[in-house]
Design a protein around this motif. Structure first.
Motif, PDB file in Angstrom:
ATOM      1  N   ASN A   1      -0.435  10.015 -11.426  1.00 43.90           N
ATOM      2  CA  ASN A   1      -0.917  11.395 -11.571  1.00 43.90           C
ATOM      3  C   ASN A   1      -0.114  12.148 -12.627  1.00 43.90           C
ATOM      4  O   ASN A   1      -0.664  12.931 -13.408  1.00 43.90           O
ATOM      5  N   VAL A   2       1.197  11.915 -12.646  1.00 36.58           N
ATOM      6  CA  VAL A   2       2.047  12.543 -13.658  1.00 36.58           C
ATOM      7  C   VAL A   2       1.653  12.066 -15.046  1.00 36.58           C
ATOM      8  O   VAL A   2       1.550  12.857 -15.995  1.00 36.58           O
ATOM      9  N   VAL A   3       1.407  10.755 -15.181  1.00 39.96           N
ATOM     10  CA  VAL A   3       1.012  10.191 -16.476  1.00 39.96           C
ATOM     11  C   VAL A   3      -0.316  10.791 -16.928  1.00 39.96           C
ATOM     12  O   VAL A   3      -0.486  11.172 -18.092  1.00 39.96           O
ATOM     13  N   ILE A   4      -1.261  10.899 -15.998  1.00 38.64           N
ATOM     14  CA  ILE A   4      -2.574  11.456 -16.325  1.00 38.64           C
ATOM     15  C   ILE A   4      -2.452  12.892 -16.826  1.00 38.64           C
ATOM     16  O   ILE A   4      -3.151  13.304 -17.756  1.00 38.64           O
ATOM     17  N   TYR A   5      -1.561  13.647 -16.214  1.00 38.85           N
ATOM     18  CA  TYR A   5      -1.397  15.053 -16.592  1.00 38.85           C
ATOM     19  C   TYR A   5      -0.629  15.205 -17.903  1.00 38.85           C
ATOM     20  O   TYR A   5      -0.989  16.042 -18.743  1.00 38.85           O
ATOM     21  N   ARG A   6       0.420  14.394 -18.088  1.00 35.91           N
ATOM     22  CA  ARG A   6       1.334  14.637 -19.206  1.00 35.91           C
ATOM     23  C   ARG A   6       1.023  13.831 -20.464  1.00 35.91           C
ATOM     24  O   ARG A   6       1.323  14.293 -21.565  1.00 35.91           O
TER      25      ARG A   6
ATOM     26  N   PRO B   1      -4.934  13.406  -4.615  1.00 39.28           N
ATOM     27  CA  PRO B   1      -4.988  12.437  -3.517  1.00 39.28           C
ATOM     28  C   PRO B   1      -5.851  11.219  -3.819  1.00 39.28           C
ATOM     29  O   PRO B   1      -5.562  10.119  -3.337  1.00 39.28           O
ATOM     30  N   LEU B   2      -6.895  11.391  -4.622  1.00 38.14           N
ATOM     31  CA  LEU B   2      -7.745  10.251  -4.957  1.00 38.14           C
ATOM     32  C   LEU B   2      -6.986   9.221  -5.790  1.00 38.14           C
ATOM     33  O   LEU B   2      -7.110   8.006  -5.566  1.00 38.14           O
ATOM     34  N   VAL B   3      -6.202   9.681  -6.756  1.00 39.82           N
ATOM     35  CA  VAL B   3      -5.422   8.754  -7.577  1.00 39.82           C
ATOM     36  C   VAL B   3      -4.327   8.101  -6.738  1.00 39.82           C
ATOM     37  O   VAL B   3      -4.040   6.904  -6.886  1.00 39.82           O
ATOM     38  N   GLU B   4      -3.709   8.861  -5.836  1.00 37.58           N
ATOM     39  CA  GLU B   4      -2.692   8.288  -4.953  1.00 37.58           C
ATOM     40  C   GLU B   4      -3.288   7.198  -4.067  1.00 37.58           C
ATOM     41  O   GLU B   4      -2.702   6.122  -3.901  1.00 37.58           O
ATOM     42  N   ALA B   5      -4.467   7.474  -3.511  1.00 41.77           N
ATOM     43  CA  ALA B   5      -5.139   6.465  -2.689  1.00 41.77           C
ATOM     44  C   ALA B   5      -5.538   5.258  -3.535  1.00 41.77           C
ATOM     45  O   ALA B   5      -5.461   4.110  -3.071  1.00 41.77           O
ATOM     46  N   SER B   6      -5.941   5.502  -4.776  1.00 41.77           N
ATOM     47  CA  SER B   6      -6.291   4.395  -5.670  1.00 41.77           C
ATOM     48  C   SER B   6      -5.075   3.528  -5.970  1.00 41.77           C
ATOM     49  O   SER B   6      -5.185   2.304  -6.077  1.00 41.77           O
TER      50      SER B   6
ATOM     51  N   ALA C   1       0.828  -1.207   0.000  1.00 38.49           N
ATOM     52  CA  ALA C   1       0.000   0.000   0.000  1.00 38.49           C
ATOM     53  C   ALA C   1       0.864   1.260   0.000  1.00 38.49           C
ATOM     54  O   ALA C   1       0.563   2.239  -0.698  1.00 38.49           O
ATOM     55  N   LEU C   2       1.951   1.244   0.786  1.00 39.26           N
ATOM     56  CA  LEU C   2       2.852   2.400   0.816  1.00 39.26           C
ATOM     57  C   LEU C   2       3.523   2.599  -0.537  1.00 39.26           C
ATOM     58  O   LEU C   2       3.657   3.735  -1.023  1.00 39.26           O
ATOM     59  N   PHE C   3       3.947   1.486  -1.132  1.00 41.93           N
ATOM     60  CA  PHE C   3       4.506   1.593  -2.486  1.00 41.93           C
ATOM     61  C   PHE C   3       3.443   2.094  -3.466  1.00 41.93           C
ATOM     62  O   PHE C   3       3.739   2.882  -4.365  1.00 41.93           O
ATOM     63  N   GLY C   4       2.208   1.632  -3.264  1.00 41.00           N
ATOM     64  CA  GLY C   4       1.123   2.057  -4.141  1.00 41.00           C
ATOM     65  C   GLY C   4       0.859   3.542  -4.086  1.00 41.00           C
ATOM     66  O   GLY C   4       0.462   4.155  -5.079  1.00 41.00           O
ATOM     67  N   LEU C   5       1.088   4.161  -2.921  1.00 36.45           N
ATOM     68  CA  LEU C   5       0.944   5.619  -2.823  1.00 36.45           C
ATOM     69  C   LEU C   5       1.936   6.317  -3.741  1.00 36.45           C
ATOM     70  O   LEU C   5       1.595   7.273  -4.446  1.00 36.45           O
ATOM     71  N   LEU C   6       3.179   5.832  -3.725  1.00 36.22           N
ATOM     72  CA  LEU C   6       4.198   6.401  -4.611  1.00 36.22           C
ATOM     73  C   LEU C   6       3.847   6.137  -6.064  1.00 36.22           C
ATOM     74  O   LEU C   6       4.019   7.002  -6.933  1.00 36.22           O
ATOM     75  N   TRP C   7       3.363   4.922  -6.344  1.00 38.60           N
ATOM     76  CA  TRP C   7       2.961   4.570  -7.703  1.00 38.60           C
ATOM     77  C   TRP C   7       1.796   5.454  -8.158  1.00 38.60           C
ATOM     78  O   TRP C   7       1.765   5.916  -9.308  1.00 38.60           O
TER      79      TRP C   7
ATOM     80  N   PRO D   1      10.414  18.424  -2.895  1.00 40.20           N
ATOM     81  CA  PRO D   1      10.124  17.020  -2.559  1.00 40.20           C
ATOM     82  C   PRO D   1       9.286  16.869  -1.291  1.00 40.20           C
ATOM     83  O   PRO D   1       8.399  16.008  -1.237  1.00 40.20           O
ATOM     84  N   TYR D   2       9.536  17.706  -0.271  1.00 38.67           N
ATOM     85  CA  TYR D   2       8.775  17.582   0.968  1.00 38.67           C
ATOM     86  C   TYR D   2       7.366  18.160   0.852  1.00 38.67           C
ATOM     87  O   TYR D   2       6.566  18.051   1.791  1.00 38.67           O
ATOM     88  N   HIS D   3       7.065  18.800  -0.270  1.00 36.06           N
ATOM     89  CA  HIS D   3       5.691  19.235  -0.551  1.00 36.06           C
ATOM     90  C   HIS D   3       5.008  18.299  -1.534  1.00 36.06           C
ATOM     91  O   HIS D   3       3.913  18.608  -2.019  1.00 36.06           O
ATOM     92  N   ASN D   4       5.653  17.189  -1.825  1.00 38.22           N
ATOM     93  CA  ASN D   4       5.142  16.268  -2.846  1.00 38.22           C
ATOM     94  C   ASN D   4       5.008  14.855  -2.304  1.00 38.22           C
ATOM     95  O   ASN D   4       5.100  13.887  -3.047  1.00 38.22           O
ATOM     96  N   VAL D   5       4.797  14.739  -1.003  1.00 36.68           N
ATOM     97  CA  VAL D   5       4.616  13.429  -0.371  1.00 36.68           C
ATOM     98  C   VAL D   5       3.162  12.994  -0.577  1.00 36.68           C
ATOM     99  O   VAL D   5       2.247  13.752  -0.213  1.00 36.68           O
ATOM    100  N   PRO D   6       2.925  11.827  -1.158  1.00 34.44           N
ATOM    101  CA  PRO D   6       1.544  11.395  -1.452  1.00 34.44           C
ATOM    102  C   PRO D   6       0.625  11.483  -0.243  1.00 34.44           C
ATOM    103  O   PRO D   6       0.987  11.081   0.857  1.00 34.44           O
ATOM    104  N   LEU D   7      -0.551  12.018  -0.455  1.00 30.08           N
ATOM    105  CA  LEU D   7      -1.621  12.188   0.527  1.00 30.08           C
ATOM    106  C   LEU D   7      -1.238  13.145   1.664  1.00 30.08           C
ATOM    107  O   LEU D   7      -1.975  14.078   1.982  1.00 30.08           O
TER     108      LEU D   7
END
Length: 266
Positions: A20-25, A88-93, A9-15, A60-66
């Motif tokens: 989110n980057v893929v969705i945007y770019r 945050p919704l995509v990170e939680a997903s 789950a923790l790895f999934g937050l990073l994933w 980086p410290y402003h970019n921690v998932p959730l």
């Protein structure tokens, strides 16, 4: 096992943060022609994360998932602009995808493949919600990957995968043609045909009718939510409903099919 699920789950937050980057770019890559010109997909990773409002780099410290979203109260540190709830919704997903795949399939290749399948569905669904189209750069690789992973009958037999891909495409094409004839306007885009074919390739032809039934229910739910939020729901993307139905069928397909058959059979 529980510790592995928590780690997943923790790895999934990073994933999810990367998704989110893929969705945007990725849509911007498509529009700018980077994909068409065969440019490397390093565009997805570089430049590093930046604010979409003022384009200042995100620390980086402003970019921690959730956690960063909660600490910043949903506003960018650089310019104070609101941060979309999508992040945050995509990170939680992403966390749910990683933990759910591991919990359901165990520590094996099936869990990894399920995570890839669900991640592509998530990206495709969110882009469709935002832009009202499904990218071929997502649906077609998902289709071919589904056929490839089922060579050794991993999620379904190869024969059922081929029939699922063919049947899924034709089923959606037929429904779209009938709806367009009755409504006198285009009712569905070609991306939905390809996504349904991809789902059939992963899950097999036997899932198609139950999958479509679930997608119709999810589509009605989405329409109702949009109507309540905006007071209108005249344009509803079907990709998110198909993606959610595909996720449900991946985990509980057999149970859903038996429930559906017992219901229509009395």
């Amino acid at each position: 096992m529980y510790s592995l699920i928590i780690i997943a789950a923790l790895f999934g937050l990073l994933w999810g943060s990367f998704l989110n980057v893929v969705i945007y770019r990725l849509p911007r890559m498509q529009i700018s022609g980077i994909v068409r010109r065969g440019k490397p997909l390093a565009f997805l990773a570089l430049p590093l994360s930046y604010c979409p409002h003022c384009e200042e780099g995100i620390k980086p410290y402003h970019n921690v998932p959730l956690i960063s979203f909660l600490l910043l109260l949903g506003r960018a540190k650089c310019c104070g602009a609101p941060i979309s709830i999508r992040y945050p919704l995509v990170e939680a997903s992403g966390a749910l995808i990683a933990a759910g795949s591991l919990a359901h399939f165990g520590w094996n290749l099936d869990a990894l493949l399920a995570g890839i399948f669900l991640s592509i569905l998530l990206v495709a669904a969110v882009i469709d919600l935002q832009r009202y189209y499904l990218l071929d750069t997502l649906t077609l690789p998902l289709l071919w990957l589904g056929l490839l992973v089922n060579i050794d009958s991993r999620f379904t037999s190869l024969e059922e995968a081929v029939l699922g891909a063919t049947g899924g495409y034709l089923l959606m094409f037929g429904l779209a043609a009938a709806a367009s004839f009755m409504l006198k306007k285009t009712a569905m885009g070609g991306g939905d045909f390809k996504l349904m074919a991809a789902l059939g390739a992963w899950l097999g032809w036997e899932t198609l009718f139950v999958l479509l039934f679930l997608a119709a229910l999810f589509g009605l739910l989405l329409a109702g939510m949009r109507y309540l939020a905006r007071g209108r729901a005249h344009r509803i993307p079907f990709g998110p409903a198909l993606a959610l139905a595909g996720a449900v069928m991946l985990f509980w397909g057999d149970k859903m099919i038996l429930t559906y058959l017992s219901y229509i059979g009395g």
